[in-house]
Design a protein around this motif. Structure first.
Motif, mmCIF file in Angstrom:
data_model
loop_
_atom_site.group_PDB
_atom_site.id
_atom_site.type_symbol
_atom_site.label_atom_id
_atom_site.label_comp_id
_atom_site.label_asym_id
_atom_site.label_seq_id
_atom_site.Cartn_x
_atom_site.Cartn_y
_atom_site.Cartn_z
ATOM 1 N N ASP A 15 44.623 38.005 43.172
ATOM 2 C CA ASP A 15 44.934 36.342 42.380
ATOM 3 C C ASP A 15 44.997 34.820 43.029
ATOM 4 N N ALA A 16 44.081 33.830 43.466
ATOM 5 C CA ALA A 16 44.424 33.009 43.646
ATOM 6 C C ALA A 16 45.096 33.012 45.148
ATOM 7 N N PHE A 17 44.484 33.597 45.875
ATOM 8 C CA PHE A 17 46.003 34.598 46.603
ATOM 9 C C PHE A 17 46.462 33.705 47.748
ATOM 10 N N TYR A 18 45.969 33.078 48.612
ATOM 11 C CA TYR A 18 46.777 32.170 49.069
ATOM 12 C C TYR A 18 46.977 30.868 48.584
ATOM 13 N N ALA A 19 47.013 30.562 47.948
ATOM 14 C CA ALA A 19 47.859 29.515 46.122
ATOM 15 C C ALA A 19 49.115 30.338 45.710
ATOM 16 N N SER A 20 48.792 31.061 45.335
ATOM 17 C CA SER A 20 49.996 32.128 45.012
ATOM 18 C C SER A 20 51.065 32.639 46.069
ATOM 19 N N GLY A 31 53.981 26.257 38.827
ATOM 20 C CA GLY A 31 53.536 25.591 37.413
ATOM 21 C C GLY A 31 52.824 24.518 37.601
ATOM 22 N N ARG A 32 51.977 24.239 39.083
ATOM 23 C CA ARG A 32 52.172 22.648 39.469
ATOM 24 C C ARG A 32 50.267 23.406 40.027
ATOM 25 N N PRO A 33 49.599 22.354 39.695
ATOM 26 C CA PRO A 33 48.116 22.282 40.452
ATOM 27 C C PRO A 33 48.664 22.025 42.123
ATOM 28 N N VAL A 34 47.822 23.633 42.426
ATOM 29 C CA VAL A 34 48.461 23.951 43.789
ATOM 30 C C VAL A 34 47.063 23.725 44.858
ATOM 31 N N ALA A 35 46.312 22.979 45.968
ATOM 32 C CA ALA A 35 45.058 23.220 46.841
ATOM 33 C C ALA A 35 45.945 23.866 47.852
ATOM 34 N N ALA A 48 43.055 27.734 45.325
ATOM 35 C CA ALA A 48 43.114 27.305 43.983
ATOM 36 C C ALA A 48 43.727 27.276 43.224
ATOM 37 N N SER A 49 45.124 26.862 42.923
ATOM 38 C CA SER A 49 45.917 27.716 42.140
ATOM 39 C C SER A 49 44.784 27.392 40.258
ATOM 40 N N TYR A 50 45.994 28.313 39.926
ATOM 41 C CA TYR A 50 45.254 28.691 38.174
ATOM 42 C C TYR A 50 45.214 27.267 38.247
ATOM 43 N N GLU A 51 46.387 26.732 37.961
ATOM 44 C CA GLU A 51 46.802 25.844 37.472
ATOM 45 C C GLU A 51 46.195 24.199 37.713
ATOM 46 N N ALA A 52 45.554 24.588 38.838
ATOM 47 C CA ALA A 52 44.501 23.604 39.472
ATOM 48 C C ALA A 52 43.147 23.485 38.696
ATOM 49 N N ASN A 149 29.934 52.046 40.226
ATOM 50 C CA ASN A 149 28.996 51.425 41.883
ATOM 51 C C ASN A 149 30.200 49.910 42.027
ATOM 52 N N LYS A 150 28.922 49.832 43.620
ATOM 53 C CA LYS A 150 30.544 48.335 44.017
ATOM 54 C C LYS A 150 29.629 46.957 43.294
ATOM 55 N N PHE A 151 28.055 46.887 42.476
ATOM 56 C CA PHE A 151 28.014 46.135 41.304
ATOM 57 C C PHE A 151 28.512 45.421 40.692
ATOM 58 N N LEU A 152 29.047 46.595 39.255
ATOM 59 C CA LEU A 152 29.342 46.661 38.799
ATOM 60 C C LEU A 152 30.812 46.007 38.279
ATOM 61 N N ALA A 153 31.664 47.025 39.511
ATOM 62 C CA ALA A 153 32.698 46.924 40.144
ATOM 63 C C ALA A 153 33.259 45.398 40.163
ATOM 64 N N LYS A 154 32.215 45.016 41.193
ATOM 65 C CA LYS A 154 32.637 43.442 40.655
ATOM 66 C C LYS A 154 32.459 43.050 39.762
ATOM 67 N N LEU A 155 31.693 42.705 39.278
ATOM 68 C CA LEU A 155 31.278 41.821 38.069
ATOM 69 C C LEU A 155 33.056 42.479 37.193
ATOM 70 N N ALA A 156 33.320 43.670 37.118
ATOM 71 C CA ALA A 156 34.251 44.137 36.126
ATOM 72 C C ALA A 156 35.532 43.070 36.875
ATOM 73 N N SER A 157 35.748 43.016 38.267
ATOM 74 C CA SER A 157 37.591 42.953 38.310
ATOM 75 C C SER A 157 37.203 41.690 38.257
ATOM 76 N N ASP A 158 36.093 40.288 37.589
ATOM 77 C CA ASP A 158 36.684 39.042 37.304
ATOM 78 C C ASP A 158 36.486 38.631 35.774
ATOM 79 N N TYR A 159 36.596 40.311 34.769
ATOM 80 C CA TYR A 159 36.057 40.216 33.726
ATOM 81 C C TYR A 159 38.205 39.684 32.941
ATOM 82 N N ARG A 160 38.674 40.231 32.941
ATOM 83 C CA ARG A 160 40.022 40.056 32.499
ATOM 84 C C ARG A 160 40.783 39.319 33.961
ATOM 85 N N LYS A 161 40.402 38.206 34.428
ATOM 86 C CA LYS A 161 41.485 37.377 35.228
ATOM 87 C C LYS A 161 41.949 36.527 34.806
ATOM 88 N N PRO A 162 43.331 36.053 35.489
ATOM 89 C CA PRO A 162 44.065 36.710 36.212
ATOM 90 C C PRO A 162 45.017 38.135 35.485
#
Length: 359
Positions: A15-20, A31-35, A48-52, A149-162
């Motif tokens: 989740d927002a790896f570099y910013a996290s 807690g601040r917007p970070v880029a 970008a952080s989730y705040e950003a 399959n890969k297509f559905l797994a990729k879609l699913a990972s976005d479904y409950r982020k973060p």
């Protein structure tokens, strides 16, 4: 041979790896917007952080646009060696469960856990364990998608982020896809989504109604891929030794470009995309290629290769523009421009290595 329907695939995405990582290591940023990226005129947001993100700040966005959207945005210089170290920690956790790991970048990967080192039957449970282990060792959160399959797994990972996970079971795949807007499909970008919309295709159900031959007429080989994913079909295996050979971006213009300034400006979004990928992955390249497609669909490319990786967005632009201007004066209008980097290398120059240009 094992069928794709029998596979148990996990897509893990930090989740927002570099910013996290920056917020973890610098408590004053929490807690601040970070880029993560450069704040200068030609800078690009690498993460970008989730705040950003609440302000509309996204990766690959020009820094000046990000600052305009979020005046309180804090820019942090990337620390790729730190991100690579954390990525290695995470990869080691993956390896405790399976050898079939296909990294897509430093912060995401596919795992095939159909057969796994722990002899666990539930991919859902494996994903939960991995996410818990990642948090325990790094204090960072990850999201996961689990499917067949890969297509559905990729879609699913976005479904409950973060910091969540979602499962799409075999009997749920087609129905899940048919309700999605085509712009949400992994593998269909904004330009293709617009073209599909112009054809009256807005959802997966609309896409499923078109014959494969029609899709191929409009989109070439990609049409067969769209035909398959509209039916939740994806036979691609998780490739443990997959190595990306190049990264590129193209733009097709609504009206043909004829003036040098138009072409140079038109190339900039492609360069932004390529460099944003380099920043996200920590991978650099030694060969720059510029692609030009004229109004009559004649295509030309010009390339230049260096001994050391291209070190900056500025250098990428300088060489790309030189390659582009070598084609001037243009014999006809240009309908498409592209830029790419190849001869990719994630290693840093060794001390004392002589570069062809300064950092």
């Amino acid at each position: 041979m094992e069928s794709a329907a029998q596979r148990k695939i996990i897509h893990l995405d930090m989740d927002a790896f570099y910013a996290s990582v920056e917020q973890r290591d610098h408590p004053e940023l929490r807690g601040r917007p970070v880029a993560v990226g450069g704040s200068r005129q030609r800078g690009v947001v690498a993460a970008a952080s989730y705040e950003a993100r609440q302000f509309g700040v996204r990766s690959a966005m020009p820094s000046v646009v990000a600052q305009r959207k979020c005046p309180e945005l804090v820019f942090v210089k990337p620390r790729f060696e730190v991100y690579k170290d954390v990525s290695r920690q995470i990869r080691a956790i993956f390896a405790e469960y399976t050898s079939l790991i296909e990294p897509l970048s430093l912060d995401e990967a596919y795992l095939d856990v159909t057969e796994n080192h722990k002899h666990m039957t539930s991919a859902t449970r494996i994903a939960q364990e991995i996410r818990a282990r990642i948090f325990e060792q790094t204090q960072l959160t990850a999201s996961a998608g689990v499917s067949y399959n890969k297509f559905l797994a990729k879609l699913a990972s976005d479904y409950r982020k973060p910091n969540g996970q979602f499962v799409i079971r075999p009997h749920e795949g087609p129905a899940f896809v048919e309700a999605l807007a085509v712009g949400e499909f992994h593998g269909i970008g904004p330009v293709t989504a617009t073209r599909l919309n112009q054809l009256g295709i807005f959802t997966g159900l609309d896409l499923r109604a078109l014959p494969e031959e029609v899709l191929r007429q409009h989109f070439g080989k990609a049409g067969s891929y769209y035909y398959a994913i509209a039916r939740a079909i994806d036979h691609r295996p998780v490739e443990a030794d997959r190595v990306r050979k190049s990264v590129g971006s193209e733009t097709t213009f609504e009206q043909d470009l004829t003036e040098p300034e138009e072409l140079i400006n038109g190339l900039q979004p492609c360069l932004d995309d390529v460099w944003a990928h380099c920043q996200r992955t920590g991978v650099l390249g030694r060969t720059i290629t510029v692609k030009v497609k004229y109004a009559d669909f004649q295509q030309l490319t010009r390339s230049r290769t260096y001994l050391a990786p291209i070190p900056s967005r500025g250098r990428l632009e300088q060489v790309s523009v030189e390659l582009l201007t070598s084609l001037f004066p243009l014999p006809k209008g240009v309908r498409l421009l592209g830029a790419s980097l190849s001869n990719l290398d994630s290693s840093e120059p060794t001390p004392g290595q002589q570069l062809m240009f300064p950092f």
